[in-house]
Structure formats: C-alpha cells, structure tokens
Design a protein around this motif. Structure first.
Motif, short mmCIF file in Angstrom:
data_model
loop_
_atom_site.label_atom_id
_atom_site.label_comp_id
_atom_site.label_asym_id
_atom_site.label_seq_id
_atom_site.Cartn_x
_atom_site.Cartn_y
_atom_site.Cartn_z
N GLY A 45 0.84 -1.20 0.00
CA GLY A 45 0.00 0.00 0.00
C GLY A 45 0.87 1.24 0.00
N SER A 46 0.47 2.23 -0.77
CA SER A 46 1.26 3.46 -0.89
C SER A 46 1.55 4.13 0.44
CB SER A 46 0.53 4.46 -1.80
OG SER A 46 0.48 3.99 -3.12
N GLN A 47 0.59 4.10 1.35
CA GLN A 47 0.75 4.75 2.65
C GLN A 47 1.85 4.11 3.49
OE1 GLN A 47 -1.74 2.68 1.81
NE2 GLN A 47 -1.72 1.15 3.43
N SER A 48 2.31 2.93 3.11
CA SER A 48 3.33 2.21 3.88
C SER A 48 4.71 2.27 3.24
CB SER A 48 2.90 0.75 4.03
OG SER A 48 1.70 0.66 4.76
N VAL A 49 4.88 3.11 2.22
CA VAL A 49 6.15 3.17 1.50
C VAL A 49 6.66 4.61 1.43
CG1 VAL A 49 7.34 2.70 -0.69
CG2 VAL A 49 5.54 1.15 0.11
N THR A 50 7.91 4.78 1.84
CA THR A 50 8.61 6.06 1.72
C THR A 50 9.88 5.80 0.94
OG1 THR A 50 7.75 6.81 3.83
CG2 THR A 50 9.69 7.96 2.97
N SER A 51 10.12 6.63 -0.07
CA SER A 51 11.32 6.49 -0.88
C SER A 51 12.08 7.80 -0.89
CB SER A 51 10.93 6.09 -2.31
OG SER A 51 12.07 5.71 -3.04
N VAL A 52 13.40 7.69 -0.75
CA VAL A 52 14.28 8.86 -0.70
C VAL A 52 15.17 8.84 -1.94
CG1 VAL A 52 15.99 10.12 0.65
CG2 VAL A 52 14.29 8.69 1.82
N GLU A 53 15.19 9.94 -2.67
CA GLU A 53 16.03 10.05 -3.86
C GLU A 53 16.90 11.31 -3.76
OE1 GLU A 53 18.23 9.72 -6.90
OE2 GLU A 53 16.85 8.07 -6.46
N ALA A 54 18.20 11.14 -3.99
CA ALA A 54 19.13 12.26 -3.91
C ALA A 54 19.17 13.08 -5.18
CB ALA A 54 20.54 11.73 -3.60
#
Length: 179
Positions: A45-54
């Motif tokens: 589920g989208s609410q459970s995913v965090t992605s970090v991009e530099a």
C-alpha cells in the motif's frame, strides 16, 4: 540495454516479491526510476512506502512513474547520511551512476537527510538501500528495532572490497544475517 532486457533491479524485485507482506512498512533509500518503489507500494500500500532520492533531476520522472502505476508513496528528496548534512551529488548521464563519490558527473548540491531521523519518523519494517556507495555513510548509525529485513545493493566498485566488508560488519553487529 539493462532497462530494455528486463534485468534492471531484477534481483531486488525477486527478493522483495518473496519478502514483503501486506503489513510491512518500507523505507527505500535510492529510488532510481521508481520501479522498486512501485513494487513495494503495490504489495504494502502506498501509505506504507517512503522512498528517498538524492538526484533532484529524477523527481519529476518518479512522480510520473508513480502516477502511471496508480501508486502514491511518500517521496523525500535528499542525500541520506548519518548526520543529514547537505552534500555534493555527482549527477551522471546514466542516472544509476550518480553518487556522492566523485566518479565523474555534474556536481550538484543536495540537501541532507539523517538516516536515524527517517527510521524514527517512518518506523520501517523493511529497508531497501541502493545508494551507489552512500551506504558507507550509514555505518556509524543504529538501525531501528522495527526493521526486520534489509535488501541492500553493495557497491564495492565504488567503495572497494574493504568498504563492502565494513557495511557487512555494520549489519552483522546489529544482528542481521547476511545472505
């Protein structure tokens, strides 16, 4: 050729497909084109995913990837490190070669994000780390107890075999089994 052959992030896809459950919370360091982010968001589920991009040049592409795939994970822009200081990212024409290690590319100042702060804020159960040698900057940190599994791509070509060994030792010291 890697993108068109279907080999892009193939191993990570296989591991995460077997590993992730619907109740997992994922923190991904290094979004790239967002393929793995989409896989995680569809599973958890989208609410459970965090992605970090530099790489700030990839943010628009990432948002488009998410939109086209019907997901809306949290996207954070910045370089992840122990202290969260701003850093120079060397942005390469081949996005997957962009790194805080000078391997060529256009020097770009990027805001920093502290690793332990991300862990505290998002409480992930699974970490996905693919930050082109930047994993070395995390080896002085403590991984949160909420994390049950880590899928990491080591970059010995950038950090050397010693650097990859240091990352493995950091993970082992915190109780993670290296497979």
């Amino acid at each position: 050729a890697t993108l068109y052959s279907g080999a892009y992030e193939e191993r990570e896809y296989e591991v995460l497909s077997a590993l992730l459950g619907s109740s997992d919370r994922v923190l991904e360091l290094g979004s790239g084109l967002g393929f793995i982010t989409v896989v995680c968001a569809r599973r958890c589920g989208s609410q459970s995913v965090t992605s970090v991009e530099a790489n700030p040049h990839l943010l628009s592409t990432l948002r488009t990837t998410f939109l086209c795939n019907g997901v809306s994970p949290q996207l954070v822009s910045g370089v992840v490190s122990a202290r969260g200081e701003a850093q120079t990212l060397f942005v390469s024409e081949n996005f997957w070669s962009s790194s805080t290690h000078d391997r060529g590319g256009q020097p770009t100042q990027v805001p920093g994000v502290a690793f332990e702060s991300l862990l505290e804020q998002y409480q992930p159960t699974v970490l996905v780390i693919d930050i082109e040698g930047g994993e070395m900057a995390l080896t002085t940190t403590t991984i949160a107890a909420s994390v049950r599994a880590i899928v990491i791509e080591l970059h010995a070509a950038v950090t050397g075999a010693e650097g990859a060994g240091q990352v493995r030792a950091w993970l082992a010291q915190q109780g993670f089994q290296i497979t």
